[in-house]
Scaffold this motif. Structure first.
Motif, PDB file in Angstrom:
ATOM      1  N   ASP A  98      -4.949 -17.032 -52.332  1.00  0.00           N
ATOM      2  CA  ASP A  98      -4.737 -17.885 -53.499  1.00  0.00           C
ATOM      3  C   ASP A  98      -4.713 -19.344 -53.051  1.00  0.00           C
ATOM      4  N   ALA A  99      -5.745 -20.107 -53.407  1.00  0.00           N
ATOM      5  CA  ALA A  99      -5.854 -21.507 -52.996  1.00  0.00           C
ATOM      6  C   ALA A  99      -4.727 -22.354 -53.570  1.00  0.00           C
ATOM      7  N   GLN A 100      -4.244 -22.006 -54.758  1.00  0.00           N
ATOM      8  CA  GLN A 100      -3.193 -22.806 -55.380  1.00  0.00           C
ATOM      9  C   GLN A 100      -1.834 -22.528 -54.753  1.00  0.00           C
ATOM     10  N   ALA A 101      -1.556 -21.288 -54.404  1.00  0.00           N
ATOM     11  CA  ALA A 101      -0.272 -20.929 -53.791  1.00  0.00           C
ATOM     12  C   ALA A 101      -0.230 -21.333 -52.323  1.00  0.00           C
ATOM     13  N   GLY A 102      -1.392 -21.429 -51.681  1.00  0.00           N
ATOM     14  CA  GLY A 102      -1.435 -21.762 -50.271  1.00  0.00           C
ATOM     15  C   GLY A 102      -1.191 -20.548 -49.392  1.00  0.00           C
ATOM     16  N   LEU A 103      -1.229 -20.772 -48.106  1.00  0.00           N
ATOM     17  CA  LEU A 103      -1.069 -19.721 -47.111  1.00  0.00           C
ATOM     18  C   LEU A 103       0.367 -19.203 -47.115  1.00  0.00           C
ATOM     19  N   LYS A 108      -8.912 -19.221 -57.167  1.00  0.00           N
ATOM     20  CA  LYS A 108      -8.175 -20.223 -57.959  1.00  0.00           C
ATOM     21  C   LYS A 108      -8.417 -21.631 -57.436  1.00  0.00           C
ATOM     22  N   ALA A 109      -9.569 -21.811 -56.769  1.00  0.00           N
ATOM     23  CA  ALA A 109      -9.990 -23.129 -56.294  1.00  0.00           C
ATOM     24  C   ALA A 109     -10.769 -23.783 -57.419  1.00  0.00           C
ATOM     25  N   ASP A 110     -10.027 -24.216 -58.428  1.00  0.00           N
ATOM     26  CA  ASP A 110     -10.636 -24.718 -59.661  1.00  0.00           C
ATOM     27  C   ASP A 110     -11.294 -26.082 -59.524  1.00  0.00           C
ATOM     28  N   LYS A 148      -8.455 -28.994 -51.123  1.00  0.00           N
ATOM     29  CA  LYS A 148      -7.867 -29.692 -49.969  1.00  0.00           C
ATOM     30  C   LYS A 148      -6.891 -28.795 -49.216  1.00  0.00           C
ATOM     31  N   ASN A 149      -6.389 -27.725 -49.846  1.00  0.00           N
ATOM     32  CA  ASN A 149      -5.469 -26.785 -49.200  1.00  0.00           C
ATOM     33  C   ASN A 149      -6.186 -25.771 -48.309  1.00  0.00           C
ATOM     34  N   PHE A 157     -10.462 -16.080 -39.606  1.00  0.00           N
ATOM     35  CA  PHE A 157     -11.708 -15.575 -40.200  1.00  0.00           C
ATOM     36  C   PHE A 157     -12.671 -16.698 -40.564  1.00  0.00           C
ATOM     37  N   GLY A 158     -12.470 -17.872 -40.007  1.00  0.00           N
ATOM     38  CA  GLY A 158     -13.323 -19.007 -40.324  1.00  0.00           C
ATOM     39  C   GLY A 158     -12.861 -19.702 -41.592  1.00  0.00           C
ATOM     40  N   ALA A 159     -13.732 -20.535 -42.105  1.00  0.00           N
ATOM     41  CA  ALA A 159     -13.409 -21.311 -43.305  1.00  0.00           C
ATOM     42  C   ALA A 159     -13.365 -20.404 -44.530  1.00  0.00           C
ATOM     43  N   ALA A 160     -12.421 -20.681 -45.406  1.00  0.00           N
ATOM     44  CA  ALA A 160     -12.305 -19.923 -46.659  1.00  0.00           C
ATOM     45  C   ALA A 160     -13.340 -20.424 -47.654  1.00  0.00           C
ATOM     46  N   ALA A 161     -14.059 -19.496 -48.254  1.00  0.00           N
ATOM     47  CA  ALA A 161     -15.029 -19.842 -49.292  1.00  0.00           C
ATOM     48  C   ALA A 161     -14.282 -20.043 -50.609  1.00  0.00           C
TER      49      ALA A 161
END
Length: 171
Positions: free
Chosen positions: A93-98, A120-122, A128-129, A138-142
């Motif tokens: 979840d991009a909004q909640a973060g890691l 949720k990367a709207d 930016k998170n 696992f590399g960069a998150a898409a």
């Protein structure tokens, strides 16, 4: 006909696994509900993209408590799905973060091919998170926004390139 390659969507509760499957299938197949723990069984569909076909499996959310009456069954379904997977889509979840649970989940499929996807990367501000997720290994998150089908086509193209050829089954 040979068995189709399998893509399994795995992640915490309420990260949007069912929404992502629906967006990829361009159809409402899985129940989408803001209440955690709605998806208990595996739900799957066949997707054809770029002349390839593959099965996409939506799993229950990881994070049920041990005392939950569905805990063992949901966990068994998730483990079976991961075992069958050609590719695991690890959805965060991009909004909640890691989260610490994301870190624990990541260790469950180190021997698999994994595509890390941040739902949720709207918008660019939320994106930016995403560098925080790089630490999962696992590399960069898409970035995607499944509810709005943002970047889901890019994800489908990436998956189709990664999977072995499989004929599109007749309808």
């Amino acid at each position: 006909m040979d068995k189709l390659p399998v893509v399994v969507i795995v992640g915490r509760q309420n990260v949007g696994k069912s929404s992502l499957m629906n967006a990829m299938a361009q159809n409402r197949l899985a129940i989408v509900e803001p209440t955690p723990g709605v998806t208990r069984d595996r739900v799957s569909t066949i997707i054809a993209h770029q002349g390839k076909a593959f099965e996409v499996v939506d799993t229950g959310g990881i994070g049920l408590r041990q005392g939950d009456p569905f805990f063992e069954e949901v966990e068994r379904q998730i483990e079976n799905a991961i075992a069958e997977a050609h590719v695991v889509v690890f959805l965060v979840d991009a909004q909640a973060g890691l989260t610490s649970l994301d870190r624990r989940i990541a260790s469950r499929f180190r021997d698999k091919t994994v595509v890390l996807v941040a739902n949720k990367a709207d918008n660019a501000e939320i994106e930016k998170n995403l560098p925080d997720f790089y630490s999962l290994g696992f590399g960069a998150a898409a970035p995607v926004a499944a509810a709005h089908r943002r970047n889901t086509r890019d994800l489908l193209e990436r998956l189709a390139e990664m999977l072995p050829p499989a004929a599109v089954p007749p309808r």
